[in-house]
Each structure stands twice: as C-alpha cells, then as structure tokens.
Design a protein around this motif. Structure first.
Motif, PDB file in Angstrom:
ATOM      1  N   ASP A  49      64.461  60.264  49.711  1.00  0.00           N
ATOM      2  CA  ASP A  49      63.754  60.676  50.866  1.00  0.00           C
ATOM      3  C   ASP A  49      63.025  59.284  51.727  1.00  0.00           C
ATOM      4  OD1 ASP A  49      64.406  63.316  50.685  1.00  0.00           O
ATOM      5  OD2 ASP A  49      62.203  64.150  50.414  1.00  0.00           O
ATOM      6  N   THR A  50      63.193  59.147  52.765  1.00  0.00           N
ATOM      7  CA  THR A  50      62.386  58.133  53.587  1.00  0.00           C
ATOM      8  C   THR A  50      61.248  58.699  54.208  1.00  0.00           C
ATOM      9  OG1 THR A  50      64.336  56.965  54.173  1.00  0.00           O
ATOM     10  CG2 THR A  50      62.582  56.347  55.331  1.00  0.00           C
ATOM     11  N   VAL A  51      60.169  58.325  53.884  1.00  0.00           N
ATOM     12  CA  VAL A  51      58.852  58.998  54.137  1.00  0.00           C
ATOM     13  C   VAL A  51      58.189  57.710  54.961  1.00  0.00           C
ATOM     14  CG1 VAL A  51      58.791  60.446  52.357  1.00  0.00           C
ATOM     15  CG2 VAL A  51      57.488  58.377  51.964  1.00  0.00           C
ATOM     16  N   ALA A  52      56.936  58.438  55.797  1.00  0.00           N
ATOM     17  CA  ALA A  52      56.306  57.597  56.395  1.00  0.00           C
ATOM     18  C   ALA A  52      54.607  57.727  56.014  1.00  0.00           C
ATOM     19  CB  ALA A  52      56.194  57.964  57.916  1.00  0.00           C
ATOM     20  N   LYS A  53      53.887  56.682  55.968  1.00  0.00           N
ATOM     21  CA  LYS A  53      52.569  56.895  55.737  1.00  0.00           C
ATOM     22  C   LYS A  53      51.823  58.292  56.357  1.00  0.00           C
ATOM     23  CE  LYS A  53      48.389  54.146  55.303  1.00  0.00           C
ATOM     24  NZ  LYS A  53      47.130  55.170  55.950  1.00  0.00           N
ATOM     25  N   ASP A  54      51.156  58.856  55.449  1.00  0.00           N
ATOM     26  CA  ASP A  54      50.474  60.144  55.805  1.00  0.00           C
ATOM     27  C   ASP A  54      51.444  61.422  56.035  1.00  0.00           C
ATOM     28  OD1 ASP A  54      47.943  58.849  55.661  1.00  0.00           O
ATOM     29  OD2 ASP A  54      48.094  58.354  57.741  1.00  0.00           O
ATOM     30  N   ASP A  55      52.728  61.160  55.732  1.00  0.00           N
ATOM     31  CA  ASP A  55      53.590  62.228  55.642  1.00  0.00           C
ATOM     32  C   ASP A  55      52.885  63.272  54.543  1.00  0.00           C
ATOM     33  OD1 ASP A  55      55.039  61.480  57.446  1.00  0.00           O
ATOM     34  OD2 ASP A  55      56.792  61.259  56.491  1.00  0.00           O
ATOM     35  N   GLU A  56      53.076  64.511  54.723  1.00  0.00           N
ATOM     36  CA  GLU A  56      52.901  65.635  53.519  1.00  0.00           C
ATOM     37  C   GLU A  56      54.079  65.694  52.834  1.00  0.00           C
ATOM     38  OE1 GLU A  56      51.382  68.805  55.617  1.00  0.00           O
ATOM     39  OE2 GLU A  56      49.808  68.069  56.359  1.00  0.00           O
ATOM     40  N   ILE A  57      54.079  65.021  51.600  1.00  0.00           N
ATOM     41  CA  ILE A  57      55.421  64.722  50.883  1.00  0.00           C
ATOM     42  C   ILE A  57      55.360  65.645  49.608  1.00  0.00           C
ATOM     43  CG2 ILE A  57      56.124  62.904  51.940  1.00  0.00           C
ATOM     44  CD1 ILE A  57      55.257  61.375  49.455  1.00  0.00           C
ATOM     45  N   VAL A  58      54.042  66.056  49.009  1.00  0.00           N
ATOM     46  CA  VAL A  58      53.792  66.816  47.717  1.00  0.00           C
ATOM     47  C   VAL A  58      53.030  68.024  48.046  1.00  0.00           C
ATOM     48  CG1 VAL A  58      52.956  66.749  45.204  1.00  0.00           C
ATOM     49  CG2 VAL A  58      54.296  64.635  46.500  1.00  0.00           C
ATOM     50  N   VAL A  59      53.251  69.015  47.491  1.00  0.00           N
ATOM     51  CA  VAL A  59      52.575  70.105  47.417  1.00  0.00           C
ATOM     52  C   VAL A  59      52.000  70.504  46.063  1.00  0.00           C
ATOM     53  CG1 VAL A  59      52.081  72.771  47.765  1.00  0.00           C
ATOM     54  CG2 VAL A  59      53.462  71.234  49.384  1.00  0.00           C
ATOM     55  N   ILE A  60      50.610  70.630  45.641  1.00  0.00           N
ATOM     56  CA  ILE A  60      50.173  70.875  44.434  1.00  0.00           C
ATOM     57  C   ILE A  60      49.179  72.138  44.652  1.00  0.00           C
ATOM     58  CG2 ILE A  60      50.187  68.600  43.622  1.00  0.00           C
ATOM     59  CD1 ILE A  60      47.168  68.282  44.133  1.00  0.00           C
ATOM     60  N   GLU A  61      49.343  72.806  43.693  1.00  0.00           N
ATOM     61  CA  GLU A  61      48.595  74.156  43.672  1.00  0.00           C
ATOM     62  C   GLU A  61      47.625  73.960  42.385  1.00  0.00           C
ATOM     63  OE1 GLU A  61      49.005  77.722  45.248  1.00  0.00           O
ATOM     64  OE2 GLU A  61      50.486  77.141  46.623  1.00  0.00           O
ATOM     65  N   SER A  62      46.417  74.347  42.512  1.00  0.00           N
ATOM     66  CA  SER A  62      45.367  74.445  41.133  1.00  0.00           C
ATOM     67  C   SER A  62      45.392  76.100  41.018  1.00  0.00           C
ATOM     68  CB  SER A  62      44.265  73.614  41.484  1.00  0.00           C
ATOM     69  OG  SER A  62      43.551  74.588  42.329  1.00  0.00           O
ATOM     70  N   VAL A  63      44.588  76.382  40.117  1.00  0.00           N
ATOM     71  CA  VAL A  63      44.321  77.870  40.204  1.00  0.00           C
ATOM     72  C   VAL A  63      43.504  78.295  41.052  1.00  0.00           C
ATOM     73  CG1 VAL A  63      44.274  78.157  37.664  1.00  0.00           C
ATOM     74  CG2 VAL A  63      42.286  77.142  38.806  1.00  0.00           C
ATOM     75  N   ALA A 110      45.881  75.501  47.241  1.00  0.00           N
ATOM     76  CA  ALA A 110      46.978  74.709  47.506  1.00  0.00           C
ATOM     77  C   ALA A 110      46.508  73.474  48.179  1.00  0.00           C
ATOM     78  CB  ALA A 110      48.204  75.208  48.376  1.00  0.00           C
ATOM     79  N   SER A 111      47.183  72.229  47.961  1.00  0.00           N
ATOM     80  CA  SER A 111      46.623  70.954  48.569  1.00  0.00           C
ATOM     81  C   SER A 111      48.057  70.247  48.826  1.00  0.00           C
ATOM     82  CB  SER A 111      45.627  70.186  47.908  1.00  0.00           C
ATOM     83  OG  SER A 111      44.878  70.734  47.152  1.00  0.00           O
ATOM     84  N   ASP A 112      47.974  69.324  49.929  1.00  0.00           N
ATOM     85  CA  ASP A 112      49.136  68.279  50.252  1.00  0.00           C
ATOM     86  C   ASP A 112      48.675  67.055  49.696  1.00  0.00           C
ATOM     87  OD1 ASP A 112      50.722  70.035  51.609  1.00  0.00           O
ATOM     88  OD2 ASP A 112      49.046  70.106  53.150  1.00  0.00           O
ATOM     89  N   ILE A 113      49.788  66.551  49.187  1.00  0.00           N
ATOM     90  CA  ILE A 113      49.518  65.096  48.749  1.00  0.00           C
ATOM     91  C   ILE A 113      50.386  64.196  49.897  1.00  0.00           C
ATOM     92  CG2 ILE A 113      49.857  63.120  47.008  1.00  0.00           C
ATOM     93  CD1 ILE A 113      47.959  65.311  46.130  1.00  0.00           C
ATOM     94  N   LEU A 114      49.667  63.143  50.521  1.00  0.00           N
ATOM     95  CA  LEU A 114      50.323  62.522  51.582  1.00  0.00           C
ATOM     96  C   LEU A 114      50.961  60.988  51.075  1.00  0.00           C
ATOM     97  CD1 LEU A 114      47.381  62.406  54.100  1.00  0.00           C
ATOM     98  CD2 LEU A 114      49.092  64.177  53.841  1.00  0.00           C
ATOM     99  N   ALA A 115      52.131  60.571  51.789  1.00  0.00           N
ATOM    100  CA  ALA A 115      52.620  59.438  51.351  1.00  0.00           C
ATOM    101  C   ALA A 115      51.632  58.339  52.036  1.00  0.00           C
ATOM    102  CB  ALA A 115      53.871  59.201  52.317  1.00  0.00           C
ATOM    103  N   PRO A 116      51.335  57.527  50.607  1.00  0.00           N
ATOM    104  CA  PRO A 116      50.443  56.332  50.866  1.00  0.00           C
ATOM    105  C   PRO A 116      50.885  55.156  51.778  1.00  0.00           C
ATOM    106  CG  PRO A 116      51.318  56.554  48.663  1.00  0.00           C
ATOM    107  CD  PRO A 116      51.874  57.607  49.332  1.00  0.00           C
TER     108      PRO A 116
END
Lengths: 119, 374
Positions: free
Chosen positions: A42-56, A59-65
């Motif tokens: 994948d080609t990503v740009a800074k601040d793209d939401e590229i990972v989804v994480i869920e805790s108990v 949900a949160s998004d992790i951005l491309a740094p």
C-alpha cells in the motif's frame, strides 16, 4: 527513536522505519483485542487512517506518520493484539514503511520531548 | 457540571486505584489496575466483587405481602403473588405502548416486596410506584444500604466462610445472613452468567465487608467495564441499550419472564400497562426480535452498527444494541434487533463497519454457558 503527537514511535531499520504505538498509548487504550493492518505494498500519505485498533473499550485509528510504502506488517500482532500491551516498542510493532520523504521525520519528537508531552 | 453521587465504597475504589467515570449520576469504578480483560477472566475463573450500590433498592409494603404483590402486578406482567417467601424473580415495568420502562429483580421477603431497579431509572421507577400504589401501599427507597455483588465459581465458598448458610441457598433464593457482624439481605443471583450473590448491607458496614471479601485470595474488585462484557457474553440485556421504552418484552426476547398466570387465559390475565399490545404480540409474534450475533471476523461490532440481510441490500433490517470483545469467547460478540424474517438461528446478516459489510451469524445466547447454582 522518533515520536509523533499521535503517540506513535518510529525506529529506523535499514532503509525502512518500523512503526508502533507507545506504552503510554496502550496503557490509556486498555487491553487491545483487535488490530486491522494495511496491506503490504500500500502507498500511504501522512495522516491517512491505515490501522484500526480496538481495545476492550473502543475503536481507534492509527494514522500513517509519514508518506511512503508499506513494506511489511506484523501478522503476529493481528493474531495476538495483546502484544501491543505487553511489548509496545518490541514485539508489538504494527508495520514497516519506506519513507518517500525522510525529511518528514525532522519535525518529530525525540524521547525526551515525547516524555515531556505526556507529562 | 452536576455533582456526581458517591456510593459508600467510593473511598475504597479510589484506594484500590480504580479509574473512576460518571455512570448514571454516580462516580463509579470502570476498571481497577488489573484491567477489564483480566477482571472479566478472573470473575469467570474465581470470584469478582462489584459495587452496584448505585442501583435502586426499594421496599414495597402493605398490610400483607399479598397486598404489596397485587399492587405491583398492576405495573409488572409477572406472577408476584405466587412467588414463594425468600424467592426472587426477574421482571420489568411496562408502559401503555407495551414497551419496557425498566427491568428489575423482585423478592418476596416475608412481609414486603424488595425491588432492585437500574440506577438510571430509579427516580422514575419510584415515582411510578408511588403514584400508582400509595397510599394503600408504602414505597420506600432504601438509601442507607450499599449493594455488592460477589460473582463467580468461588463465590459460594467465599461467602460461606462468612456465613455458612450462604452455601445452602439455591439460585434465586433470598435470605438474611450475618456477614462480618452485619445483617445482610442476600440473593443468590447476579448479572454475569456466573453463580453468585447480591448483598445489601448498611452503608456504614459496606467498606468493612468489601475488605473482608477482598481479603480472600480468590476475590478481586471488578469494575463496570468487565461487568458489561460479562453480562453481554451471558446474553443479558442492558436497559437503555438492548431494551428500552420502545421495545416490547416480546421483541426483547423476554417473553419467558411473563408468567403464564398473567397471559391470556391465565387466572390473573393482563392488568398491567400495555397488556393489549403485549398479549397481541404473544399471540401473533413481533415484527422484530432481539438476537445474539457472532461476528464471523475478528473485528468487534458495537452498539449502533446497522445490520443488513445481504452485502448489497439498501435498507437495514436492524442494528446492534450491544457489542464488543468477549474475553471468555475469545472473540467479538454482539446482540441486536433484526426483523422476524431474518431472526432464525444460523442466519447470516451483515453489519456495516467502517464502510464495509461484515458477516455475522445469528447465534443462541448465552455465548458462554451459564454457571448458575441449581
């Protein structure tokens, strides 16, 4: 190591950067139960939401740094999201990215500045 | 900002390092340093101690138990008159549309009915009971007692170490025990799917009792976070989410709780708010139903996720009302409403998560086997 305001860390590994989230972030999120990683290539740009994480809790998004190409993802983390809680800066890494503009790292915090930010 | 209420165990929660959050007007522990996941697992493996003092404890009293029971039957579609002394039953207040105003536990404590209602609804519940039942009956909120829940397979041994009579209680029995030198109103019930007890004690004795229970090596303090994942795996409704004023008991899959004697043809048929609607749905079925849902993937699907009959259907058939990760199941679990045409166990439906349709299987609840004392 470099740190972002989004509580990500980046560590140089040859010509790519390994990216994860900090121990401070995982302790705030609580036990992680689900991680959805980007696809290798994948080609990503800074601040793209590229990972989804869920805790108990939520949900949160992790951005491309940074801008770049995903060269590897941590499939062990997808299988066992608790690795991010138990070893945030080691076994709990998320993905590796080849920077298209390494100067984007210049503005990032070092460990001392990050520790100051989280107080 | 409104001042939050504190339970008699507030200082103990803070001492134990709990993360406190506002919940139903109270400052409550959402988790302790152990964390939600381990608190959940500990409760299923050993025993967890919960502070549920925010819930409403109400005594409804008349000249006799039967007077109080008959009064409450005008608000609740449950057989309360024939409930044996020292026994407890699940129920709910209905409204004129056949919706649910709150769900509750009620117990026959000899000369009165002891009612435990949800924190968020207790003001309205008490006002409703007072308006309908006084002055013939008295409706008294018990504000000087804490309510603790001790839940899990070790609960019996732990509580019996303080009063051996605890071991002799059956599921849904109630008794007055002497715990740590204090008169405790105890029921063998809870809301986790595990064996356990709910314990009402004077507020000034609550912290000492909680500490005595926590001193047992099998007992950990458990917060609201794990309470929610435990009840979700057990298939139990959270009022205001899985059931509310717009859902009927039939839609909510709570028809089992409506006693035969209160249904059509029963000796005390109807006579509660919304009886016509509820009887009609018992006879003809409801157009939607609360069901268990197991996401086929690993991503949790939470409250509000719309459900579709297929990957490309335009109109939703329902929505998730509770969902998250089930630590004992080891994966995501959810419940929600679907139209009756899509309500058969085994049906695949699709939840729209982050713009993608993800399959879920309609599944029998509970998701984890119940461990009640029988």
């Amino acid at each position: 190591m470099k740190y972002t305001e989004e509580h990500e860390w980046l560590r140089a590994d040859g010509d790519v950067y390994v990216v994860g989230i900090t121990e401070h972030a995982t302790s705030q999120l609580g036990d992680l139960v689900f991680v959805e990683l980007p696809d290798v290539g994948d080609t990503v740009a800074k601040d793209d939401e590229i990972v989804v994480i869920e805790s108990v809790k939520a949900a949160s998004d992790i951005l491309a740094p940074i801008d770049g190409e995903i060269t590897e993802v941590n499939t062990a983390l997808a299988d066992d999201p608790s690795l991010a809680n138990s070893d945030a800066i080691g076994e709990g890494w998320f993905f590796k990215i080849r920077a298209s503009d390494p100067s984007q790292l210049d503005d990032m915090m070092d460990e001392a500045a990050y520790n100051k930010m989280i107080g | 900002m409104t001042q939050l209420n504190e339970t008699p165990l507030h200082a103990l929660h803070v001492d134990l390092g709990a993360k406190m959050v506002p919940f139903a007007g109270y400052d409550m522990p959402v988790q302790y340093p152990l964390g939600v996941l381990k608190e959940h697992q500990h409760t299923r493996a050993k025993a967890g101690l919960f502070d549920v003092s925010h819930m409403g404890q109400v005594v409804v009293k008349g000249a006799t138990y039967a007077d109080a029971a008959a009064g409450l039957e005008t608000l609740i579609p449950i057989d309360i008159l024939d409930l044996d002394e020292d026994r407890q039953r699940y129920g709910f207040f209905t409204n004129d549309d056949g919706g649910i105003e709150d769900d509750l536990m009620l117990a026959n404590r000899g000369d009165h009915v002891f009612v435990v209602v949800n924190a968020a609804c207790k003001g309205a519940d008490i006002a409703r009971m007072k308006a309908a039942l006084e002055p013939d009956l008295t409706v008294t909120e018990i504000t000087d007692r804490a309510l603790l829940a001790l839940q899990g397979p070790s609960a019996e041994a732990v509580l019996a170490s303080l009063d051996e009579r605890a071991a002799g209680m059956n599921f849904m029995d109630v008794a007055t025990l002497n715990l740590n030198g204090t008169e405790a109103w105890v029921s063998r019930s809870g809301y986790t799917g595990e064996d356990g007890y709910e314990i009402s004690v004077p507020a000034d004795a609550a912290e000492a009792l909680a500490k005595a229970l926590l001193a047992h090596p099998d007992v950990e303090a458990i917060g609201l976070g794990a309470r929610d994942s435990l009840r979700l795996e057990a298939g139990l409704c959270l009022y205001g989410h899985d059931i509310d004023t717009t859902t009927s008991p039939i839609e909510g899959a709570l028809i089992w709780a409506i006693s035969k004697v209160r249904r059509a043809g029963g000796a005390r048929e109807g006579g509660f708010p919304g009886a016509a609607q509820i009887m009609g749905q018992i006879a003809d079925g409801a157009t939607r139903k609360r069901v268990g849902l197991l996401p086929q993937g690993r991503a949790p699907m939470r409250e509000g996720v719309p459900l579709f009959a297929s990957e490309d259907a335009t109109d939703p058939i329902g929505a998730i009302t509770s969902g998250g990760f089930g630590p004992t199941v080891g994966g995501p679990v959810a419940m929600g409403y679907v139209t009756k045409e899509n309500a058969a166990i085994g049906t695949t439906v699709f939840g729209e998560l982050r713009g993608k349709r993800q399959p879920l299987t309609l599944t029998k609840m509970p998701f984890t086997p119940a461990n009640f004392k029988r």
